[in-house]
Design an enzyme around this catalytic site. Structure first.
Site, PDB file in Angstrom:
ATOM      1  N   ASP A 124       0.570  -0.825   0.320  1.00 18.07           N
ATOM      2  CA  ASP A 124      -0.110   0.264  -0.154  1.00 18.07           C
ATOM      3  C   ASP A 124       0.810   1.119  -0.114  1.00 18.07           C
ATOM      4  OD1 ASP A 124      -2.399  -0.901   0.015  1.00 18.07           O
ATOM      5  OD2 ASP A 124      -2.380  -1.683   2.131  1.00 18.07           O
ATOM      6  N   ASP A 142      -7.077  -1.617  -4.439  1.00 15.92           N
ATOM      7  CA  ASP A 142      -8.244  -1.122  -3.397  1.00 15.92           C
ATOM      8  C   ASP A 142      -8.858  -0.730  -3.918  1.00 15.92           C
ATOM      9  OD1 ASP A 142      -6.798  -2.638  -1.455  1.00 15.92           O
ATOM     10  OD2 ASP A 142      -5.617  -0.996  -0.434  1.00 15.92           O
TER      11      ASP A 142
END
Length: 167
Positions: A124, A142
């Protein structure tokens, strides 16, 4: 006389493939250019590039569960993606209201599965914040999942066009 096969929505998997490629490319950039945990301002006061490792699921759910969650979330994503591919195969090609969200969710799930298998965690790097409050870091995969799920809900309120005129 038998009718020929109806064109299905599997062609939407092309969009999934492109999004998986974009997701993996963006993660490669993050891993190769960012220092772990060191924020790099993009839009001051709102957006940093910050490389983090997510061992769990959304919002780091189960991130400290001891390692079993890696394979659980990998298997779950593969099962869901397989189910959505089967659903696409049964969906008419013109039904973009179903096909688009499915393609987005598949792309996001596969993008994160690649990370879990490759690294043992999800990469991330998008860090949105206001003051000292930070939204959990996320990535392109995501985003695809969230947009796909939101579209599933929003588009379910509008009946599909049965006139063949689009819209």
């Amino acid at each position: 006389m038998m009718a020929g096969p109806r064109p299905n929505a599997l062609s939407w998997l092309g969009l999934s493939a492109v999004l998986v490629a974009v997701d993996q490319w963006s993660k490669w950039l993050a891993v190769s250019r960012l220092e772990y945990g060191n924020p790099v301002p993009f839009i001051d006061g709102f957006w940093n590039w910050t490389l983090v490792h997510n061992y769990g699921a959304a919002f780091s759910f189960l991130s400290s569960a001891g390692g079993w969650q890696r394979w659980f979330f990998t298997a779950l994503a593969i099962v869901i993606s397989t189910g959505l591919v089967v659903w696409l195969a049964r969906t008419p090609r013109s039904d973009w209201r179903s096909a688009l969200p499915f393609a987005l969710i598949i792309a996001g799930a596969i993008g994160n599965v690649i990370d879990r298998i490759r690294y043992g965690y999800v990469v991330d790097f998008v860090d949105w914040y206001v003051g000292t409050w930070h939204w959990p870091a996320f990535n392109v995969a995501d985003s695809a999942i969230v947009v796909g799920a939101a579209l599933l809900v929003v588009l379910s309120f509008k009946s599909p066009d049965t006139t063949g005129k689009g819209g």
